[in-house]
Design an enzyme around this catalytic site. Structure first.
Site, PDB file in Angstrom:
ATOM      1  N   ARG A   1      13.352  -7.448   5.511  1.00 44.30           N
ATOM      2  CA  ARG A   1      13.633  -5.888   5.225  1.00 44.30           C
ATOM      3  C   ARG A   1      14.029  -5.217   5.960  1.00 44.30           C
ATOM      4  O   ARG A   1      14.652  -5.361   7.580  1.00 44.30           O
ATOM      5  CB  ARG A   1      11.704  -5.198   5.998  1.00 44.30           C
TER       6      ARG A   1
ATOM      7  N   LYS B   1       0.877  -1.190   0.075  1.00 42.42           N
ATOM      8  CA  LYS B   1      -0.291   0.197  -0.019  1.00 42.42           C
ATOM      9  C   LYS B   1       1.129   0.892   0.008  1.00 42.42           C
ATOM     10  O   LYS B   1       0.235   2.081  -0.618  1.00 42.42           O
ATOM     11  CB  LYS B   1      -1.242   0.030   1.103  1.00 42.42           C
TER      12      LYS B   1
ATOM     13  N   ARG C   1     -11.701  -0.124   8.958  1.00 43.61           N
ATOM     14  CA  ARG C   1     -11.014  -1.080   8.815  1.00 43.61           C
ATOM     15  C   ARG C   1     -11.468  -2.252   9.601  1.00 43.61           C
ATOM     16  O   ARG C   1     -11.197  -3.028   9.618  1.00 43.61           O
ATOM     17  CB  ARG C   1      -9.753  -0.874  10.222  1.00 43.61           C
TER      18      ARG C   1
ATOM     19  N   ARG D   1      -0.235  -9.341  13.744  1.00 40.58           N
ATOM     20  CA  ARG D   1      -0.323  -7.542  12.918  1.00 40.58           C
ATOM     21  C   ARG D   1      -1.040  -8.777  11.620  1.00 40.58           C
ATOM     22  O   ARG D   1      -2.772  -8.324  11.266  1.00 40.58           O
ATOM     23  CB  ARG D   1       0.637  -7.238  12.311  1.00 40.58           C
TER      24      ARG D   1
ATOM     25  N   ARG E   1      13.346  -3.418  11.172  1.00 36.04           N
ATOM     26  CA  ARG E   1      12.377  -2.323  12.433  1.00 36.04           C
ATOM     27  C   ARG E   1      12.421  -3.346  13.196  1.00 36.04           C
ATOM     28  O   ARG E   1      11.847  -4.724  13.254  1.00 36.04           O
ATOM     29  CB  ARG E   1      11.261  -2.400  11.746  1.00 36.04           C
TER      30      ARG E   1
END
Length: 227
Positions: free
Chosen positions: A140, A25, A101, A184, A173
Site C-alpha cells: 500500500r 472494513k 474485540r 497486529r 505508512r
C-alpha cells in the site's frame, strides 16, 4: 405499505463488522452507512471525537490513554450508548467497526443493546488469509496530502512512487510493514477471532470471502444481510 413508499423508508440495520486489519472494513463500512442511512461507529473515531468534545467519557478515556493504559470496556460501551442516544444518524441503525474485540466486550455490548431495545441483528466477518493480507497491505502506498492510495501490485501509480495527480512522492505508512502487520494479525487471531464463535452461537454470524474484489464483497455482504 405501497411499493412506491418503500424507497423513502430506509431499512434499518444493527450490525457488527469483524475482520483483520486490511480486510476491507474501511472500504465497506462507508457503503453500508450510505445504503442504510445508519451511523458508522468506528471505535477509534468515536474515542477521538469524545476526547475532542471533552465529554465526561472523553476526559476519563484521555486520562487513561495519557498514562498508556487501555480504555475500559465499560467506557467503550458507554460511548456507544451515548452515540446511539445523541447521534441522529443512529435512528436507522448502526454499523460497529472495531468493537467488540473480546468476548467480555461482546457480552457487555449485547446487554446494553438489549436494555436499549436495539439488539444486534448481524455480525458479518470479512475472512481472508494472512498471507494475502500481508501482500495487500505491505504494497500500500499513500499520497499524504490527499489521502489517495495506490498499491504496488494491484493499483500502481503511473510513475514509480509518484502521485498521478500532483507528481509528489508517495509514502508507505510505518505500520504497513510486514513485521508490524504480523503482530497486529497475531493479536487479532488471539483476541478477536473468539468473538466469531460467540456470534455463531447466538445465530447472527455470517462470513464473507474478503479476498474477492470490493464490488463482489459488497454484494456478498448485502446477501448476508438478506437485502
Amino acid at each position: 405499505m405501497a411499493q412506491q413508499d418503500l424507497k423513502h423508508v430506509p431499512e434499518s440495520i444493527r450490525m457488527v463488522l469483524i475482520g483483520p486489519p486490511g480486510a476491507g472494513k474501511g472500504t465497506q463500512a462507508p457503503n453500508l452507512k450510505e445504503r442504510f442511512c445508519a451511523c458508522h461507529l468506528a471505535t477509534g473515531d468515536m474515542l477521538r471525537s469524545q476526547v475532542a468534545k471533552k465529554t465526561a467519557l472523553g476526559l476519563e478515556a484521555k486520562k487513561i490513554m495519557d498514562q498508556g493504559g487501555l480504555v475500559s470496556d465499560e467506557i467503550m460501551v458507554n460511548m456507544i450508548k451515548h452515540e446511539l442516544s445523541t447521534n441522529s444518524e443512529c435512528k436507522n441503525g448502526f454499523i460497529l467497526d472495531g468493537f467488540p474485540r473480546t468476548i467480555p466486550q461482546a457480552q457487555k455490548l449485547d446487554q446494553m443493546l438489549v436494555e436499549q431495545g436495539r439488539p444486534l441483528e448481524k455480525a458479518v466477518e470479512l475472512k481472508i488469509d494472512d498471507e494475502l493480507l500481508v501482500s495487500r497491505i505491505t504494497g500500500r502506498l499513500v499520497h499524504p496530502a490527499s489521502g489517495r492510495s495506490y498499491h504496488k501490485i494491484f493499483n500502481p501509480p503511473a510513475k514509480d512512487m509518484k502521485d498521478d495527480v500532483t507528481g509528489e512522492d508517495l509514502v508507505q505508512r510505518s505500520d504497513d510493514n510486514a513485521d508490524a502487520l504480523k503482530k497486529r494479525l497475531g493479536a487479532y487471531h488471539q483476541q478477536t477471532e473468539p468473538i466469531v464463535d460467540f456470534y455463531k452461537k447466538t445465530g447472527i454470524w455470517s462470513g464473507v470471502d474478503a479476498s474477492q474484489s470490493p464490488k463482489t464483497v459488497w454484494s456478498d455482504i448485502l446477501k448476508c444481510l438478506g437485502k
